[in-house]
Design a protein around this motif. Structure first.
Motif, PDB file in Angstrom:
ATOM      1  N   THR A  18       0.834  -1.203   0.000  1.00  0.00           N
ATOM      2  CA  THR A  18       0.000   0.000   0.000  1.00  0.00           C
ATOM      3  C   THR A  18       0.868   1.251   0.000  1.00  0.00           C
ATOM      4  N   CYS A  45     -17.637   5.849   4.160  1.00  0.00           N
ATOM      5  CA  CYS A  45     -17.809   4.873   5.242  1.00  0.00           C
ATOM      6  C   CYS A  45     -18.466   5.506   6.465  1.00  0.00           C
ATOM      7  N   LEU A  74      -8.652   3.145   6.657  1.00  0.00           N
ATOM      8  CA  LEU A  74      -9.392   2.139   5.889  1.00  0.00           C
ATOM      9  C   LEU A  74      -8.625   1.708   4.644  1.00  0.00           C
ATOM     10  N   HIS A  75      -7.970   2.656   3.999  1.00  0.00           N
ATOM     11  CA  HIS A  75      -7.153   2.359   2.818  1.00  0.00           C
ATOM     12  C   HIS A  75      -6.046   1.362   3.169  1.00  0.00           C
ATOM     13  N   THR A  78      -7.462  -2.091   4.116  1.00  0.00           N
ATOM     14  CA  THR A  78      -7.868  -2.808   2.906  1.00  0.00           C
ATOM     15  C   THR A  78      -6.660  -3.458   2.236  1.00  0.00           C
ATOM     16  N   THR A 106      -8.417  -7.040  -7.649  1.00  0.00           N
ATOM     17  CA  THR A 106      -8.912  -6.158  -6.584  1.00  0.00           C
ATOM     18  C   THR A 106      -9.672  -4.960  -7.153  1.00  0.00           C
ATOM     19  N   LEU A 109     -13.606  -4.288  -6.318  1.00  0.00           N
ATOM     20  CA  LEU A 109     -14.115  -3.438  -5.229  1.00  0.00           C
ATOM     21  C   LEU A 109     -14.344  -1.994  -5.676  1.00  0.00           C
TER      22      LEU A 109
END
Length: 160
Positions: A18, A45, A74-75, A78, A106, A109
């Motif tokens: 990430t 969210c 959250l990023h 994930t 992915t 999503l």
């Protein structure tokens, strides 16, 4: 390797991948290419708590307290969950091609869930330049997949 050690390893792979993806996005922004503002992920969210899933567009929905840090957390979560899934599905010796394929997969999503919910349409169809957006998303997620493999290989060097 124990189950908890494997989970920590996988989460670390996701964290590293990430970071690499974010460096890529930072470079894109430096070139004038718009990328996702993770505050909008946090806003989206945050609205779930009030039963609101869809926005047209998310930028016009009212702000949520701490939406930017929430979006970034959250990023990264994930990315870590994706890496855990990749390593769970492809075993202890995942290959570069499985990582690339998984990274591209992915896209389900954002293209099928997040972009429509944020008001951008299915696979960014309601954006000014949908094919550019799709190409950037595809490239970004492919880089994430390759970065998972590279991070996993790097961590394996330190395990030896």
């Amino acid at each position: 390797m124990g189950e908890s050690a494997g989970l920590v390893l996988a989460a670390t792979v996701g964290l590293g991948a990430t970071v690499v993806m974010d460096l890529w996005c930072w470079w894109l922004r430096s070139m004038g290419v718009a990328t996702l503002d993770y505050a909008m992920l946090g806003r989206w969210c945050g609205h779930w708590l009030h039963g609101r899933w869809f926005h047209v567009p998310i930028q016009k929905s009212h702000a949520i307290g701490a939406e930017k840090p929430l979006g970034w957390v959250l990023h990264y979560l994930t990315g870590m969950v994706f890496a855990v899934a990749w390593l769970e599905w492809f075993g202890p010796w995942p290959g570069v091609w499985t990582a690339l394929l998984f990274g591209v997969l992915t896209l389900v999503l954002p293209w099928l869930v997040m972009q429509p919910a944020l008001g951008a349409g299915l696979a960014a169809s309601k954006t000014p330049r949908p094919w550019l957006s799709r190409g950037m998303s595809l490239t970004t997620h492919a880089i994430f997949g390759l970065a998972m493999w590279a991070c996993w290989r790097l961590l394996m060097l330190f395990q030896s």
